[in-house]
Design a protein around this motif. Structure first.
Motif, PDB file in Angstrom:
ATOM      1  N   VAL A 180       0.679  -1.207   0.013  1.00 29.84           N
ATOM      2  CA  VAL A 180      -0.014   0.074   0.028  1.00 29.84           C
ATOM      3  C   VAL A 180       0.868   1.158   0.079  1.00 29.84           C
ATOM      4  N   ALA A 181       2.031   1.235   0.711  1.00 30.66           N
ATOM      5  CA  ALA A 181       2.879   2.531   0.741  1.00 30.66           C
ATOM      6  C   ALA A 181       3.412   2.508  -0.640  1.00 30.66           C
ATOM      7  N   LEU A 182       3.747   1.477  -1.281  1.00 27.31           N
ATOM      8  CA  LEU A 182       4.463   1.843  -2.656  1.00 27.31           C
ATOM      9  C   LEU A 182       3.029   2.181  -3.653  1.00 27.31           C
ATOM     10  N   VAL A 183       2.145   1.715  -3.599  1.00 23.69           N
ATOM     11  CA  VAL A 183       0.792   2.209  -4.326  1.00 23.69           C
ATOM     12  C   VAL A 183       0.592   3.572  -4.048  1.00 23.69           C
ATOM     13  N   ALA A 184       0.591   4.013  -2.636  1.00 26.43           N
ATOM     14  CA  ALA A 184       0.491   5.370  -2.584  1.00 26.43           C
ATOM     15  C   ALA A 184       1.401   6.253  -2.994  1.00 26.43           C
ATOM     16  N   ALA A 185       2.754   5.891  -3.043  1.00 24.51           N
ATOM     17  CA  ALA A 185       3.877   6.710  -3.598  1.00 24.51           C
ATOM     18  C   ALA A 185       3.602   6.970  -5.052  1.00 24.51           C
ATOM     19  N   GLY A 186       3.070   5.976  -5.746  1.00 27.19           N
ATOM     20  CA  GLY A 186       2.707   6.243  -7.346  1.00 27.19           C
ATOM     21  C   GLY A 186       1.382   7.119  -7.266  1.00 27.19           C
ATOM     22  N   TRP A 187       0.570   6.961  -6.511  1.00 26.74           N
ATOM     23  CA  TRP A 187      -0.793   7.692  -6.325  1.00 26.74           C
ATOM     24  C   TRP A 187      -0.395   9.160  -6.244  1.00 26.74           C
TER      25      TRP A 187
ATOM     26  N   GLY B  44       2.516  10.796  -6.353  1.00 26.65           N
ATOM     27  CA  GLY B  44       3.539  11.108  -7.266  1.00 26.65           C
ATOM     28  C   GLY B  44       3.014  10.711  -8.621  1.00 26.65           C
ATOM     29  N   TRP B  45       2.187  11.427  -8.943  1.00 23.90           N
ATOM     30  CA  TRP B  45       1.456  11.255 -10.321  1.00 23.90           C
ATOM     31  C   TRP B  45       2.194  11.838 -11.484  1.00 23.90           C
ATOM     32  N   GLN B  46       3.110  12.410 -11.234  1.00 23.06           N
ATOM     33  CA  GLN B  46       4.011  12.899 -12.520  1.00 23.06           C
ATOM     34  C   GLN B  46       4.669  11.854 -13.060  1.00 23.06           C
ATOM     35  N   ARG B  47       5.382  10.961 -12.266  1.00 19.98           N
ATOM     36  CA  ARG B  47       6.028   9.838 -12.780  1.00 19.98           C
ATOM     37  C   ARG B  47       5.950   8.745 -11.712  1.00 19.98           C
ATOM     38  N   PRO B  48       4.810   8.074 -11.692  1.00 21.57           N
ATOM     39  CA  PRO B  48       4.409   7.072 -10.557  1.00 21.57           C
ATOM     40  C   PRO B  48       5.263   5.866 -10.364  1.00 21.57           C
ATOM     41  N   TRP B  49       5.854   5.500 -11.377  1.00 24.49           N
ATOM     42  CA  TRP B  49       6.912   4.242 -11.270  1.00 24.49           C
ATOM     43  C   TRP B  49       7.950   4.811 -10.700  1.00 24.49           C
ATOM     44  N   ALA B  50       8.484   6.020 -11.024  1.00 23.23           N
ATOM     45  CA  ALA B  50       9.836   6.430 -10.183  1.00 23.23           C
ATOM     46  C   ALA B  50       9.472   6.726  -8.850  1.00 23.23           C
ATOM     47  N   PHE B  51       8.483   7.242  -8.558  1.00 22.19           N
ATOM     48  CA  PHE B  51       8.036   7.390  -6.986  1.00 22.19           C
ATOM     49  C   PHE B  51       8.291   6.303  -6.055  1.00 22.19           C
ATOM     50  N   GLY B  52       7.366   5.189  -6.884  1.00 18.41           N
ATOM     51  CA  GLY B  52       7.414   3.966  -6.078  1.00 18.41           C
ATOM     52  C   GLY B  52       8.848   3.284  -6.024  1.00 18.41           C
ATOM     53  N   ALA B  53       9.441   3.493  -7.034  1.00 21.43           N
ATOM     54  CA  ALA B  53      10.760   2.867  -7.146  1.00 21.43           C
ATOM     55  C   ALA B  53      12.015   3.476  -5.800  1.00 21.43           C
ATOM     56  N   ALA B  54      11.806   4.947  -5.988  1.00 21.18           N
ATOM     57  CA  ALA B  54      12.439   5.807  -4.983  1.00 21.18           C
ATOM     58  C   ALA B  54      12.067   5.384  -3.528  1.00 21.18           C
ATOM     59  N   ALA B  55      10.529   5.148  -3.305  1.00 22.50           N
ATOM     60  CA  ALA B  55      10.388   4.746  -2.019  1.00 22.50           C
ATOM     61  C   ALA B  55      10.735   3.295  -1.526  1.00 22.50           C
ATOM     62  N   ALA B  56      10.682   2.699  -2.568  1.00 24.74           N
ATOM     63  CA  ALA B  56      11.162   1.276  -2.254  1.00 24.74           C
ATOM     64  C   ALA B  56      12.663   1.113  -1.920  1.00 24.74           C
ATOM     65  N   LEU B  57      13.323   2.003  -2.857  1.00 26.07           N
ATOM     66  CA  LEU B  57      14.854   1.982  -2.622  1.00 26.07           C
ATOM     67  C   LEU B  57      15.278   2.758  -1.386  1.00 26.07           C
ATOM     68  N   LEU B  58      14.597   3.809  -0.829  1.00 28.13           N
ATOM     69  CA  LEU B  58      14.906   4.430   0.364  1.00 28.13           C
ATOM     70  C   LEU B  58      14.471   3.569   1.601  1.00 28.13           C
ATOM     71  N   GLY B  59      13.470   2.710   1.553  1.00 23.75           N
ATOM     72  CA  GLY B  59      12.801   2.028   2.557  1.00 23.75           C
ATOM     73  C   GLY B  59      13.628   0.825   2.647  1.00 23.75           C
TER      74      GLY B  59
END
Length: 169
Positions: A73-80, A82-97
């Motif tokens: 849910v946290a990664l989906v929320a990052a994409g939600w 970060g609508w500008q580039r959702p895949w990048a926001f999800g990947a960045a959140a996962a990397l930082l996490g």
């Protein structure tokens, strides 16, 4: 499988102030968006770290089941968000996490806490390789989950054909 979704209505161009025109435009524009909106991926990365840590350390409990859903849910929320580039926001959140999770594991291992169980001993090189492969996998999952979050947001924002006709009558 995923038909193109329309841009979000009422949202400005996310790259309005971006002026780079070099050969790595896609990479630089993605970094530009991540730097301009750090709160989204940092907050979701910290939530991911907390949930994944609970999932790992309390494996087999109901807390692990709930928090494993929380990681996704946290990664989906990052994409939600970060609508500008959702895949990048999800990947960045996962990397930082995952970097946060690796820091927790490293801190526990250095302090002498037995993190691999009482009857086993994993060599440090094998643990490092396992952690690196798991990290790459989590970043890929983050990119996919973030893409899904952004895609879902765009799809839900699209006007439905039946609702516009009903309003016109």
């Amino acid at each position: 499988m995923f038909p193109p979704a329309a841009p979000l209505p009422g949202k400005p161009d996310p790259l309005a102030g971006f002026s780079y025109s070099g050969p790595l435009g896609g990479v630089v524009s993605t970094a530009y968006l991540l730097v301009r909106h750090p709160l989204v991926w940092i907050a979701m990365g910290l939530v991911w770290t907390l949930c994944y840590s609970v999932t790992t350390f309390y494996a087999g409990s109901i807390f692990a089941v709930v928090t494993s859903l929380g990681t996704f849910v946290a990664l989906v929320a990052a994409g939600w968000l970060g609508w500008q580039r959702p895949w990048a926001f999800g990947a960045a959140a996962a990397l930082l996490g995952f970097l946060g999770y690796a820091a927790i594991l490293t801190g526990l291992a250095v302090s002498g806490v037995d993190i691999d169980g009482p009857d086993s001993s994993i060599p440090p090189s094998q643990a490092a390789v396992s952690l690196a492969v798991n990290g790459l996998f989590m970043v890929a999952v983050g990119a996919l989950a973030g893409f899904y979050g952004g895609y879902l947001r765009r799809r839900l924002a699209e006007p439905r054909p039946g609702t516009t006709r009903a309003r016109q009558r």
